[in-house]
Enzyme design. Sequence first.
Site, PDB file in Angstrom:
ATOM      1  N   GLY A 119       0.847  -1.198   0.000  1.00 21.11           N
ATOM      2  CA  GLY A 119       0.000   0.000   0.000  1.00 21.11           C
ATOM      3  C   GLY A 119       0.876   1.239   0.000  1.00 21.11           C
ATOM      4  N   LEU A 120       0.217   2.373  -0.164  1.00 18.19           N
ATOM      5  CA  LEU A 120       0.919   3.664  -0.200  1.00 18.19           C
ATOM      6  C   LEU A 120       1.616   3.948   1.126  1.00 18.19           C
ATOM      7  CD1 LEU A 120      -1.889   5.850  -1.813  1.00 18.19           C
ATOM      8  CD2 LEU A 120       0.254   5.164  -2.924  1.00 18.19           C
ATOM      9  N   SER A 121       2.562   4.848   1.096  1.00 11.07           N
ATOM     10  CA  SER A 121       3.168   5.333   2.325  1.00 11.07           C
ATOM     11  C   SER A 121       2.065   5.984   3.169  1.00 11.07           C
ATOM     12  CB  SER A 121       4.250   6.364   1.982  1.00 11.07           C
ATOM     13  OG  SER A 121       4.799   6.895   3.163  1.00 11.07           O
ATOM     14  N   ALA A 149      -0.418   4.389   4.475  1.00  8.02           N
ATOM     15  CA  ALA A 149      -1.690   3.651   4.375  1.00  8.02           C
ATOM     16  C   ALA A 149      -1.979   2.863   5.656  1.00  8.02           C
ATOM     17  CB  ALA A 149      -1.661   2.710   3.173  1.00  8.02           C
ATOM     18  N   GLY A 150      -0.917   2.446   6.354  1.00  6.88           N
ATOM     19  CA  GLY A 150      -1.126   1.713   7.610  1.00  6.88           C
ATOM     20  C   GLY A 150      -0.416   0.365   7.678  1.00  6.88           C
ATOM     21  N   THR A 178       2.753  -0.465   8.469  1.00  9.48           N
ATOM     22  CA  THR A 178       3.572  -0.646   9.670  1.00  9.48           C
ATOM     23  C   THR A 178       2.691  -0.848  10.902  1.00  9.48           C
ATOM     24  OG1 THR A 178       5.246   0.763   8.680  1.00  9.48           O
ATOM     25  CG2 THR A 178       5.426   0.396  11.046  1.00  9.48           C
ATOM     26  N   SER A 182       5.925  -1.954  -2.166  1.00  6.83           N
ATOM     27  CA  SER A 182       5.884  -2.861  -3.336  1.00  6.83           C
ATOM     28  C   SER A 182       4.888  -2.361  -4.388  1.00  6.83           C
ATOM     29  CB  SER A 182       5.596  -4.308  -2.928  1.00  6.83           C
ATOM     30  OG  SER A 182       4.627  -4.426  -1.914  1.00  6.83           O
TER      31      SER A 182
HETATM   32  P1  ADP Z   1       2.808   2.839   6.335  1.00  6.09           P
HETATM   33  O1  ADP Z   1       3.617   1.825   7.089  1.00  6.09           O
HETATM   34  O2  ADP Z   1       1.848   2.208   5.350  1.00  6.09           O
HETATM   35  O3  ADP Z   1       3.628   3.924   5.725  1.00  6.09           O
HETATM   36  P2  ADP Z   1       1.987   3.735   8.960  1.00  6.09           P
HETATM   37  O4  ADP Z   1       1.458   2.507   9.632  1.00  6.09           O
HETATM   38  O5  ADP Z   1       3.378   4.183   9.284  1.00  6.09           O
HETATM   39  O6  ADP Z   1       1.814   3.569   7.368  1.00  6.09           O
HETATM   40  O7  ADP Z   1       0.996   4.966   9.246  1.00  6.09           O
HETATM   41  C1  ADP Z   1      -0.391   4.842   9.175  1.00  6.09           C
HETATM   42  C2  ADP Z   1      -1.054   5.916  10.046  1.00  6.09           C
HETATM   43  O8  ADP Z   1      -2.463   5.835   9.876  1.00  6.09           O
HETATM   44  C3  ADP Z   1      -0.771   5.746  11.528  1.00  6.09           C
HETATM   45  O9  ADP Z   1      -0.640   7.023  12.112  1.00  6.09           O
HETATM   46  C4  ADP Z   1      -2.045   5.051  12.034  1.00  6.09           C
HETATM   47  O10 ADP Z   1      -2.323   5.318  13.389  1.00  6.09           O
HETATM   48  C5  ADP Z   1      -3.111   5.665  11.147  1.00  6.09           C
HETATM   49  N1  ADP Z   1      -4.293   4.800  10.934  1.00  6.09           N
HETATM   50  C6  ADP Z   1      -5.569   5.187  11.044  1.00  6.09           C
HETATM   51  N2  ADP Z   1      -6.429   4.177  10.809  1.00  6.09           N
HETATM   52  C7  ADP Z   1      -5.659   3.103  10.530  1.00  6.09           C
HETATM   53  C8  ADP Z   1      -5.962   1.736  10.217  1.00  6.09           C
HETATM   54  N3  ADP Z   1      -7.208   1.290  10.127  1.00  6.09           N
HETATM   55  N4  ADP Z   1      -4.935   0.894   9.995  1.00  6.09           N
HETATM   56  C9  ADP Z   1      -3.654   1.341  10.068  1.00  6.09           C
HETATM   57  N5  ADP Z   1      -3.300   2.610  10.374  1.00  6.09           N
HETATM   58  C10 ADP Z   1      -4.291   3.500  10.611  1.00  6.09           C
END
Ligand code: ADP
Length: 184
Positions: free
Chosen positions: A19-21, A23-24, A26, A93
């Site tokens: 997913g996008l940066s 997106a959630g 991590t 990815s």
């Molecule tokens: P990525 O790793 O895809 O770049 P991160 O996990 O670092 O994204 O960041 C996602 C952000 O979105 C976090 O601040 C998280 O708390 C927030 N968020 C809100 N809703 C969700 C959800 N349903 N799942 C994952 N993250 C979420």
Amino acid sequence: MTAQAHSRVRSGLTIWLTGLSGAGKTTLASLLTDRLREQRQPVEWLDGDELRRSLGRGLGFSREDRFENIRRAVYLAGMLNRHGVITIVSVISPYADMRSYARRKLPGFVEVYVDCPLPVCETRDVKGLYARARSGEIPAFTGISDPYEAPDSAELTLRTAEHTPEECIEELVDWLTKNRPDQL
Ligand code: ADP
């Protein structure tokens, strides 16, 4: 070794979060890792940022370098799987062919699309990267100045703009329990 552990060694399980940066990936990978550890499952989490600091050190963001980064992650995931370790990979990815490469190489590949609209990711801007990408400071930034090919054959799509992280994890664990019961 129990019959259950035996079957895990045979096919392995890799949960691939794309997913996008922002997106959630991590957030969800961390929660899933905790959940599986609580269940005393052998689990390793390979995170995109961490991979780039270690195995992928020196690689950039061209299509070739991004692919090479994925190739290394797949190699490691395959090795972990063969030792019965459930592997969670959270990496952008962005290209479909990278993800089909991972699918071909990893018998227990489960693709999870962490789906969040770009404007929401940009508003979250967890690491301040979108602002820097918009200003041109970061070139080839996925979603802004580099492509993201959304999956069309993911096993599961989690919509993180519509659900809480906890709800997404419940959906994911339910899916795994129903569809990969011999691996859990
Ligand atoms: P990525 O790793 O895809 O770049 P991160 O996990 O670092 O994204 O960041 C996602 C952000 O979105 C976090 O601040 C998280 O708390 C927030 N968020 C809100 N809703 C969700 C959800 N349903 N799942 C994952 N993250 C979420």
